[in-house]
Design an enzyme around this catalytic site. Structure first.
Site, PDB file in Angstrom:
ATOM      1  N   ASP A 176      39.291   1.247  79.266  1.00  0.00           N
ATOM      2  CA  ASP A 176      39.285   1.273  80.393  1.00  0.00           C
ATOM      3  C   ASP A 176      38.657   2.172  81.194  1.00  0.00           C
ATOM      4  O   ASP A 176      39.247   2.818  81.336  1.00  0.00           O
ATOM      5  CB  ASP A 176      39.203   0.130  80.718  1.00  0.00           C
ATOM      6  CG  ASP A 176      38.884  -0.341  82.122  1.00  0.00           C
ATOM      7  OD1 ASP A 176      38.700   0.385  83.814  1.00  0.00           O
ATOM      8  OD2 ASP A 176      38.997  -1.276  82.829  1.00  0.00           O
ATOM      9  N   HIS A 201      46.045  -3.293  80.670  1.00  0.00           N
ATOM     10  CA  HIS A 201      45.334  -3.510  81.682  1.00  0.00           C
ATOM     11  C   HIS A 201      44.705  -4.936  82.767  1.00  0.00           C
ATOM     12  O   HIS A 201      44.469  -5.418  81.711  1.00  0.00           O
ATOM     13  CB  HIS A 201      45.030  -2.856  82.395  1.00  0.00           C
ATOM     14  CG  HIS A 201      43.195  -2.935  82.006  1.00  0.00           C
ATOM     15  ND1 HIS A 201      42.659  -2.939  82.816  1.00  0.00           N
ATOM     16  CD2 HIS A 201      43.058  -2.369  81.317  1.00  0.00           C
ATOM     17  CE1 HIS A 201      41.230  -3.156  81.773  1.00  0.00           C
ATOM     18  NE2 HIS A 201      41.906  -2.720  80.873  1.00  0.00           N
ATOM     19  N   CYS A 255      41.002  -7.119  82.191  1.00  0.00           N
ATOM     20  CA  CYS A 255      41.104  -5.500  80.983  1.00  0.00           C
ATOM     21  C   CYS A 255      39.708  -7.070  80.465  1.00  0.00           C
ATOM     22  O   CYS A 255      39.286  -8.278  79.892  1.00  0.00           O
ATOM     23  CB  CYS A 255      42.168  -6.318  80.296  1.00  0.00           C
ATOM     24  SG  CYS A 255      41.139  -4.760  78.898  1.00  0.00           S
ATOM     25  N   ARG A 257      38.895   3.627  83.869  1.00  0.00           N
ATOM     26  CA  ARG A 257      39.743   3.173  84.896  1.00  0.00           C
ATOM     27  C   ARG A 257      40.944   3.158  85.010  1.00  0.00           C
ATOM     28  O   ARG A 257      41.998   3.390  86.057  1.00  0.00           O
ATOM     29  CB  ARG A 257      39.581   1.688  85.893  1.00  0.00           C
ATOM     30  CG  ARG A 257      38.123   1.204  86.775  1.00  0.00           C
ATOM     31  CD  ARG A 257      38.064  -0.005  87.176  1.00  0.00           C
ATOM     32  NE  ARG A 257      37.976  -0.621  85.296  1.00  0.00           N
ATOM     33  CZ  ARG A 257      37.683  -1.942  85.700  1.00  0.00           C
ATOM     34  NH1 ARG A 257      36.860  -2.704  86.748  1.00  0.00           N
ATOM     35  NH2 ARG A 257      36.845  -2.572  85.004  1.00  0.00           N
ATOM     36  N   CYS A 266      44.072   1.073  76.668  1.00  0.00           N
ATOM     37  CA  CYS A 266      42.693   0.823  76.831  1.00  0.00           C
ATOM     38  C   CYS A 266      41.648   1.588  77.095  1.00  0.00           C
ATOM     39  O   CYS A 266      41.777   2.869  78.041  1.00  0.00           O
ATOM     40  CB  CYS A 266      42.773  -0.473  77.974  1.00  0.00           C
ATOM     41  SG  CYS A 266      40.326  -1.240  77.541  1.00  0.00           S
TER      42      CYS A 266
HETATM   43 CO    CO Z   1      40.933  -2.664  78.909  1.00  0.00          CO
END
Ligand code: CO
Length: 199
Positions: free
Chosen positions: A44, A98, A101, A46, A42
């Site tokens: 993301d 994750h 998400c 993080r 992803c």
């Molecule tokens: Co995500």
């Protein structure tokens, strides 16, 4: 305009630190890359592949998009996959989702999110395939986490069904597709045990 000078300062520091440990690091890496892993994760911020695997530059080939989707018509993802398998000859392909998400969570509500809703439609397909399992979980956060896991499982299947993997396996190439899930709350990766190394 806010300053971005700190990015260059940090970069300078990082480069010096690596060269201190291994003076030839960048020189040898600039000549060739031979990563064993392809990471499909992803976007993301993080969930940074190299950092959470503890791997240095050169060790993991990376493709990231919102909600780690592998879509059969996505030339971007397929091109990365082809290069990783046919040229770099990676040994492992990791699809990593994750918990928590935002993309997965957004696919579960009825709100409009603009253009991205067209992309999230692919996760709605995953929902439809597993509607009974998802309906059995009343808590929406838990349901989203289960959907994150099911989504990884489906994307592993999507990688496995590409012509790229089916050709590689037909030629007895040693490459395995794995599904992992990452927990933002403790930084721990879990193997969902959906690995495939043949058609
Ligand atoms: Co995500």
């Amino acid at each position: 305009m806010s300053s971005i000078q700190h990015l260059f300062d940090k970069n300078q520091e990082w480069s010096e630190q690596i060269k201190k440990d291994n003076p030839d690091f960048f020189k040898s890496l600039s000549e060739q890359q031979s990563p064993d892993y392809l990471w499909i994760g992803c976007s993301d911020s993080r969930v940074p592949a190299n950092t959470l695997l503890g791997l240095l530059p050169g060790e993991v080939f990376v493709h990231r998009n919102i909600a780690n989707l592998v879509i059969h018509t996505d030339l971007n993802c397929l091109s990365v996959l082809q290069y990783a398998v046919e040229v770099l000859k990676v040994k492992h392909i990791i699809v990593c989702g994750h918990y928590g998400c935002g993309g997965v969570r957004a696919s579960l509500d009825d709100n409009s999110h603009g253009l991205i809703d067209n992309w999230l439609r692919h996760i709605e397909d995953v929902q439809r395939f597993h509607q009974d399992k998802l309906d059995a979980v009343p808590d929406m956060n838990e349901r989203a986490d289960l959907l994150s896991e099911l989504n990884v499982q489906e994307q592993v299947a999507n990688v496995a069904k590409t012509t790229i993997l089916s050709n590689a396996w037909a030629n007895n190439q040693d490459v395995t597709v794995h599904g992992f899930i990452y927990n933002l709350k403790d930084g721990i990766l879990k193997d969902l045990e959906v690995s495939r190394n043949e058609k």
